[in-house]
Write a protein that holds these residues in place. Structure first.
Motif, short mmCIF file in Angstrom:
data_model
loop_
_atom_site.label_atom_id
_atom_site.label_comp_id
_atom_site.label_asym_id
_atom_site.label_seq_id
_atom_site.Cartn_x
_atom_site.Cartn_y
_atom_site.Cartn_z
N ARG A 126 0.84 -1.20 0.00
CA ARG A 126 0.00 0.00 0.00
C ARG A 126 0.88 1.25 0.00
N GLY A 127 0.24 2.37 -0.30
CA GLY A 127 0.90 3.67 -0.19
C GLY A 127 2.15 3.81 -1.04
N ILE A 128 3.15 4.43 -0.45
CA ILE A 128 4.41 4.69 -1.14
C ILE A 128 5.10 3.38 -1.53
N GLY A 129 5.06 2.40 -0.64
CA GLY A 129 5.69 1.13 -0.94
C GLY A 129 5.10 0.46 -2.16
N ARG A 130 3.78 0.53 -2.28
CA ARG A 130 3.10 -0.06 -3.44
C ARG A 130 3.53 0.64 -4.72
N GLN A 131 3.62 1.96 -4.67
CA GLN A 131 4.00 2.71 -5.86
C GLN A 131 5.47 2.47 -6.23
N LEU A 132 6.33 2.37 -5.24
CA LEU A 132 7.73 2.01 -5.52
C LEU A 132 7.80 0.66 -6.21
N TYR A 133 7.04 -0.30 -5.69
CA TYR A 133 7.02 -1.64 -6.28
C TYR A 133 6.58 -1.57 -7.73
N ARG A 134 5.51 -0.84 -8.01
CA ARG A 134 4.99 -0.72 -9.37
C ARG A 134 6.01 -0.09 -10.31
N GLN A 135 6.67 0.97 -9.82
CA GLN A 135 7.61 1.67 -10.70
C GLN A 135 8.83 0.81 -11.01
N TYR A 136 9.34 0.08 -10.03
CA TYR A 136 10.46 -0.81 -10.32
C TYR A 136 10.02 -1.92 -11.28
N GLU A 137 8.82 -2.43 -11.08
CA GLU A 137 8.30 -3.47 -11.95
C GLU A 137 8.15 -2.96 -13.38
N THR A 138 7.62 -1.74 -13.53
CA THR A 138 7.46 -1.15 -14.85
C THR A 138 8.80 -0.94 -15.54
N GLN A 191 11.18 -2.81 -15.28
CA GLN A 191 11.71 -4.17 -15.46
C GLN A 191 12.93 -4.44 -14.57
N THR A 192 12.91 -3.81 -13.39
CA THR A 192 13.90 -4.08 -12.36
C THR A 192 13.36 -5.19 -11.47
N PRO A 193 14.10 -6.27 -11.28
CA PRO A 193 13.61 -7.32 -10.39
C PRO A 193 13.32 -6.75 -9.00
N VAL A 194 12.10 -6.96 -8.53
CA VAL A 194 11.69 -6.38 -7.25
C VAL A 194 10.90 -7.39 -6.45
N ILE A 195 11.17 -7.41 -5.15
CA ILE A 195 10.46 -8.26 -4.20
C ILE A 195 9.76 -7.34 -3.22
N GLY A 196 8.47 -7.55 -3.03
CA GLY A 196 7.72 -6.77 -2.06
C GLY A 196 7.25 -7.66 -0.92
N THR A 197 7.14 -7.07 0.26
CA THR A 197 6.61 -7.83 1.39
C THR A 197 5.37 -7.13 1.96
N SER A 198 4.53 -7.92 2.60
CA SER A 198 3.39 -7.39 3.36
C SER A 198 3.17 -8.32 4.53
N ARG A 199 2.46 -7.86 5.53
CA ARG A 199 2.23 -8.71 6.70
C ARG A 199 1.47 -9.98 6.34
N GLU A 200 0.48 -9.86 5.43
CA GLU A 200 -0.34 -11.02 5.09
C GLU A 200 0.33 -11.92 4.06
N GLY A 201 1.20 -11.34 3.23
CA GLY A 201 1.87 -12.13 2.20
C GLY A 201 0.98 -12.49 1.03
N ALA A 202 -0.10 -11.69 0.80
CA ALA A 202 -0.98 -11.96 -0.34
C ALA A 202 -0.22 -11.72 -1.64
N ASP A 203 -0.46 -12.58 -2.63
CA ASP A 203 0.20 -12.49 -3.93
C ASP A 203 0.09 -11.07 -4.50
N PRO A 204 1.18 -10.47 -5.00
CA PRO A 204 2.48 -11.07 -5.31
C PRO A 204 3.53 -10.89 -4.20
#
Length: 214
Positions: free
Chosen positions: A10-22, A24-37
């Motif tokens: 969520r929030g800034i972390g979610r947007q960072l994840y999206r931008q790295y993904e866009t 095409q930088t390999p990126v791993i995201g974490t969350s407390r629940e671990g819902a995909d991805p």
């Protein structure tokens, strides 16, 4: 280059994840629940930290972004705070950052020129003290202090550490009246991470590249 971002759901972390993904930088995201991805990680839980490190095994990490955060005392007034509000805030913003760095340090050491980015806040600075938000301010100030000292300790093994104010961002935490969008914050932060080096390790900067007073 592989980036790992805590609190990426969520929030800034979610947007960072999206931008790295866009990009095409390999990126791993974490969350407390671990819902995909995202991979599961409660940053305050040492067992969860150990499980994540085991899953990553010897995967090299070039950038660790300690972004997971809470604002539990938003709108609270003195003297209505409870000890638990402080304990939870410090558990996420300080102990959580420490545990994440400690457990993933071997992955960072594999990658030459690896970096750690700690998302703090301008509210950590003692130059901004209008009152209120005691637990948030105090824990983010401690995260800033931790990051500055960590930078000194890790410089000798070639890992740079930067601490950043992401801006007042239009997220659930920042509110609709905030100054910038998550897209703007993430774009600016990515530029700061790219610029981080051993020469600038220990810096406290804003999302748009200004040195922030401590």
């Amino acid at each position: 280059m592989t980036v790992l971002i805590t609190g990426a759901n969520r929030g800034i972390g979610r947007q960072l994840y999206r931008q790295y993904e866009t990009a095409q930088t390999p990126v791993i995201g974490t969350s407390r629940e671990g819902a995909d991805p995202f991979m599961a990680l409660d940053v305050t839980d040492e067992a969860a930290q150990t499980r994540l490190a085991a899953k990553l095994d010897t995967k090299p990490l070039s950038l660790l972004v300690c972004n997971a955060g809470v604002y539990l005392d938003k709108g609270m007034k003195f003297p209505d705070y409870t000890p638990d509000i402080f304990a939870q805030s410090f558990a996420v913003h300080v102990t959580g950052v420490y545990l994440t760095v400690r457990n993933l340090l071997p992955n960072l050491q594999i990658q030459s020129g690896a970096k750690i980015a700690i998302i703090s806040s301008q509210m950590a600075s003692d130059t901004r003290a209008p009152g209120g938000s005691y637990a948030y301010r105090a824990s983010k100030a401690a995260a800033l202090n931790f990051g500055r000292n960590l930078a000194a300790d890790l410089k000798g093994i070639g890992i740079a550490v930067g601490i950043y104010h992401p801006g007042w961002v239009q997220t659930d935490m920042g509110g609709a009246a905030a100054e910038i969008t998550p897209e703007e914050a993430a774009s600016g932060l990515r530029a700061r991470f790219d610029a981080l080096s051993l020469e600038t390790t220990g810096c406290f900067e804003t999302w748009d590249g200004r040195a922030h007073p401590y």
